[in-house]
Design an enzyme around this catalytic site. Sequence first.
Site, PDB file in Angstrom:
ATOM      1  N   LYS A 228       0.832  -1.211   0.000  1.00 43.84           N
ATOM      2  CA  LYS A 228       0.000   0.000   0.000  1.00 43.84           C
ATOM      3  C   LYS A 228       0.869   1.265   0.000  1.00 43.84           C
ATOM      4  O   LYS A 228       0.647   2.196  -0.783  1.00 43.84           O
ATOM      5  CB  LYS A 228      -0.920  -0.022   1.234  1.00 43.84           C
ATOM      6  CG  LYS A 228      -1.740   1.223   1.436  1.00 43.84           C
ATOM      7  CD  LYS A 228      -2.714   1.461   0.301  1.00 43.84           C
ATOM      8  CE  LYS A 228      -3.315   2.842   0.403  1.00 43.84           C
ATOM      9  NZ  LYS A 228      -4.083   3.205  -0.787  1.00 43.84           N
ATOM     10  N   CYS A 284      -4.483  10.726   1.597  1.00 37.04           N
ATOM     11  CA  CYS A 284      -3.555   9.584   1.608  1.00 37.04           C
ATOM     12  C   CYS A 284      -2.127   9.916   1.210  1.00 37.04           C
ATOM     13  O   CYS A 284      -1.191   9.541   1.918  1.00 37.04           O
ATOM     14  CB  CYS A 284      -4.095   8.490   0.695  1.00 37.04           C
ATOM     15  SG  CYS A 284      -5.588   7.745   1.349  1.00 37.04           S
TER      16      CYS A 284
HETATM   17  N1  LIG Z   1      -9.955   7.944   1.784  1.00 41.46           N
HETATM   18  C1  LIG Z   1      -9.271   7.263   0.867  1.00 41.46           C
HETATM   19  O1  LIG Z   1      -9.286   7.593  -0.321  1.00 41.46           O
HETATM   20  C2  LIG Z   1      -8.456   6.064   1.267  1.00 41.46           C
HETATM   21  C3  LIG Z   1      -8.006   5.194   0.277  1.00 41.46           C
HETATM   22  C4  LIG Z   1      -7.243   4.096   0.658  1.00 41.46           C
HETATM   23  C5  LIG Z   1      -6.926   3.890   1.996  1.00 41.46           C
HETATM   24  N2  LIG Z   1      -7.365   4.779   2.936  1.00 41.46           N
HETATM   25  C6  LIG Z   1      -7.031   4.525   4.338  1.00 41.46           C
HETATM   26  O2  LIG Z   1      -8.190   4.019   4.995  1.00 41.46           O
HETATM   27  C7  LIG Z   1      -8.264   4.510   6.351  1.00 41.46           C
HETATM   28  C8  LIG Z   1      -9.577   5.227   6.557  1.00 41.46           C
HETATM   29  O3  LIG Z   1      -9.613   6.355   5.718  1.00 41.46           O
HETATM   30  P1  LIG Z   1     -10.956   7.194   5.485  1.00 41.46           P
HETATM   31  O4  LIG Z   1     -10.641   8.254   4.490  1.00 41.46           O
HETATM   32  O5  LIG Z   1     -12.082   6.261   5.211  1.00 41.46           O
HETATM   33  O6  LIG Z   1     -11.145   7.824   6.952  1.00 41.46           O
HETATM   34  P2  LIG Z   1     -12.333   8.741   7.486  1.00 41.46           P
HETATM   35  O7  LIG Z   1     -11.704   9.752   8.367  1.00 41.46           O
HETATM   36  O8  LIG Z   1     -13.207   9.178   6.376  1.00 41.46           O
HETATM   37  O9  LIG Z   1     -13.202   7.728   8.392  1.00 41.46           O
HETATM   38  C9  LIG Z   1     -12.744   7.167   9.568  1.00 41.46           C
HETATM   39  C10 LIG Z   1     -13.952   6.869  10.453  1.00 41.46           C
HETATM   40  O10 LIG Z   1     -13.509   6.145  11.579  1.00 41.46           O
HETATM   41  C11 LIG Z   1     -14.290   6.554  12.700  1.00 41.46           C
HETATM   42  N3  LIG Z   1     -13.602   6.147  13.929  1.00 41.46           N
HETATM   43  C12 LIG Z   1     -12.467   6.647  14.484  1.00 41.46           C
HETATM   44  N4  LIG Z   1     -12.151   5.972  15.598  1.00 41.46           N
HETATM   45  C13 LIG Z   1     -13.086   5.020  15.760  1.00 41.46           C
HETATM   46  C14 LIG Z   1     -13.282   3.992  16.714  1.00 41.46           C
HETATM   47  N5  LIG Z   1     -12.454   3.798  17.723  1.00 41.46           N
HETATM   48  N6  LIG Z   1     -14.377   3.201  16.576  1.00 41.46           N
HETATM   49  C15 LIG Z   1     -15.225   3.367  15.561  1.00 41.46           C
HETATM   50  N7  LIG Z   1     -15.077   4.324  14.603  1.00 41.46           N
HETATM   51  C16 LIG Z   1     -14.022   5.129  14.713  1.00 41.46           C
HETATM   52  C17 LIG Z   1     -14.424   8.040  12.494  1.00 41.46           C
HETATM   53  O11 LIG Z   1     -15.499   8.578  13.236  1.00 41.46           O
HETATM   54  C18 LIG Z   1     -14.668   8.103  10.976  1.00 41.46           C
HETATM   55  O12 LIG Z   1     -16.038   8.013  10.677  1.00 41.46           O
HETATM   56  C19 LIG Z   1      -7.029   5.376   6.536  1.00 41.46           C
HETATM   57  O13 LIG Z   1      -6.006   4.605   7.094  1.00 41.46           O
HETATM   58  C20 LIG Z   1      -6.662   5.767   5.111  1.00 41.46           C
HETATM   59  O14 LIG Z   1      -5.286   6.029   4.964  1.00 41.46           O
HETATM   60  C21 LIG Z   1      -8.141   5.844   2.607  1.00 41.46           C
END
Ligand SMILES: NC(=O)c1ccc[n+]([C@@H]2O[C@H](COP(=O)([O-])OP(=O)(O)OC[C@H]3O[C@@H](n4cnc5c(N)ncnc54)[C@H](O)[C@@H]3O)[C@@H](O)[C@H]2O)c1
Length: 455
Positions: A228, A284
């Site tokens: 990743k 990211c």
């Molecule tokens: N957004 C992207 O395009 C993308 C693409 C690939 C990988 N990622 C990776 O995926 C992961 C998530 O990214 P995202 O953009 O979806 O994040 P985001 O911030 O949109 O969502 C994260 C969610 O997790 C919740 N959360 C936090 N702590 C929590 C807990 N203890 N229990 C339950 N819920 C909890 C938050 O309230 C939030 O709704 C990251 O590591 C990111 O690097 C993101």
Amino acid sequence: MKITIIGSGYVGLVTGAVSAYFGHEVKFLDVDQKKIDMLRAGESPIYEPGLTELLRLSTSRIYCTTDGAEALPEADIIFITVGTPFLPDGSPNMQYVRECAWEIGQYLNGKYKLIVNKSTVPIGSGNWVESIICDSYEDRHGHLPDTGNFSVASNPEFLKEGTALHDTFYPDRIVIGSGDTRAISLLSELYRPLLNQDFMPPSFLPRPDNFGAAPLVTTDLASAEMIKYAANAFLTVKISFINEMAFLASKVGADVRQISKGIGLDSRIGPRFLQAGLGWGGSCFGKDTSALISMGNEYGTKLHIVEAARQVNCMQRERAIETIQNELKIIKGRTVGILGLAFKPNTDDLRDSPALDIAKRLTIRGAKVTAHDPVALERARDEARLPGVCYKDDPTDVFNGSDAVILATEWEEYRGLPYAQLRERMKTPLLVDGRNFLDSGEMESCGYRYYGVGR
Ligand SMILES: NC(=O)c1ccc[n+]([C@@H]2O[C@H](COP(=O)([O-])OP(=O)(O)OC[C@H]3O[C@@H](n4cnc5c(N)ncnc54)[C@H](O)[C@@H]3O)[C@@H](O)[C@H]2O)c1
């Protein structure tokens, strides 16, 4: 299968919505009550084309809660999809992943569970999550869980915001890393329809012509975690490379768009991620390259190329301001309009947005900034409280009394603005097209002093 998704953000919602579409029972668990309330009301808490429609197709199989006791004990597969933002030292903040692992350990019971790290997490996190789950279980029961009671896998996510559903239904590849064959076969089973491409697509997301089976890459845990980071770092290098070429092109009178075409047709290079512009942003690329560099330091390995990609990206934002400064000489007291705030079109995500960074840099130098975005405006008003920036509901308003306008996000609706009339509203007709999106000849014939990137 019974699937629990911890974290209902961009990744969690898409993973859950697609799993529910394939007939699985999905529980979204999030600490954010507002998000859970919106989901219960049938609304998506984020803007992602097609997501609301997809969620609505499977409402009977989707359950949303903030209570681990409702979501965890019965799950077959638990996806961890919480955020991993970076800390001031550049390393990822693993606090949310730690909380998830602890909570999972509290609800571990006799039923086998597969815990899947889908969040982007540093190499070694799979083992770390496993040890936290064990500690948490021991804290509750006074002894460690039975061997084979759960396993941990890494399943990195490669979706792109704006086309997240398409990327998930029609993936370039699926990567699963685990030392446990049971984990790999369970996840392969979950992804079977995507791997075989034998499902009936939703009407609004037809399968692209000639799209066949998707490749499955199975690895050990550490390799999946590193894939990743390596993929994202490579993409940032590609973008920064073409932006560096663009800067040289502008000096020697070449056109970077022709250079992109000329090199992109080489099958060893490929045409994608070769569009010169204001550089990359989003949730990211910045954080993952920063995390990779920090991991390299931890292991005594300096990542020169990744560091250079970050530096070029930072300069790219500054260069847009330099273009304005070269033309106007003085920035203080000027008004600059910005078209587009999201880090790219078709998303409302403002994390590490080049537009917001440029707005901030301009206000620090004494400019007034007006800004518009078709989707991310409300979010900008709520989240990006930048003093000196005035948000406009109508894109044409950013031209009023402006000394310069920067097009920062290539939203399709900006193509059709009445540029000839809008030029009349500006104090100085300076147009900086940070995405090489508009037709330079047309803009010049409307009376603009037009600057693209690298041309
Ligand atoms: N957004 C992207 O395009 C993308 C693409 C690939 C990988 N990622 C990776 O995926 C992961 C998530 O990214 P995202 O953009 O979806 O994040 P985001 O911030 O949109 O969502 C994260 C969610 O997790 C919740 N959360 C936090 N702590 C929590 C807990 N203890 N229990 C339950 N819920 C909890 C938050 O309230 C939030 O709704 C990251 O590591 C990111 O690097 C993101």
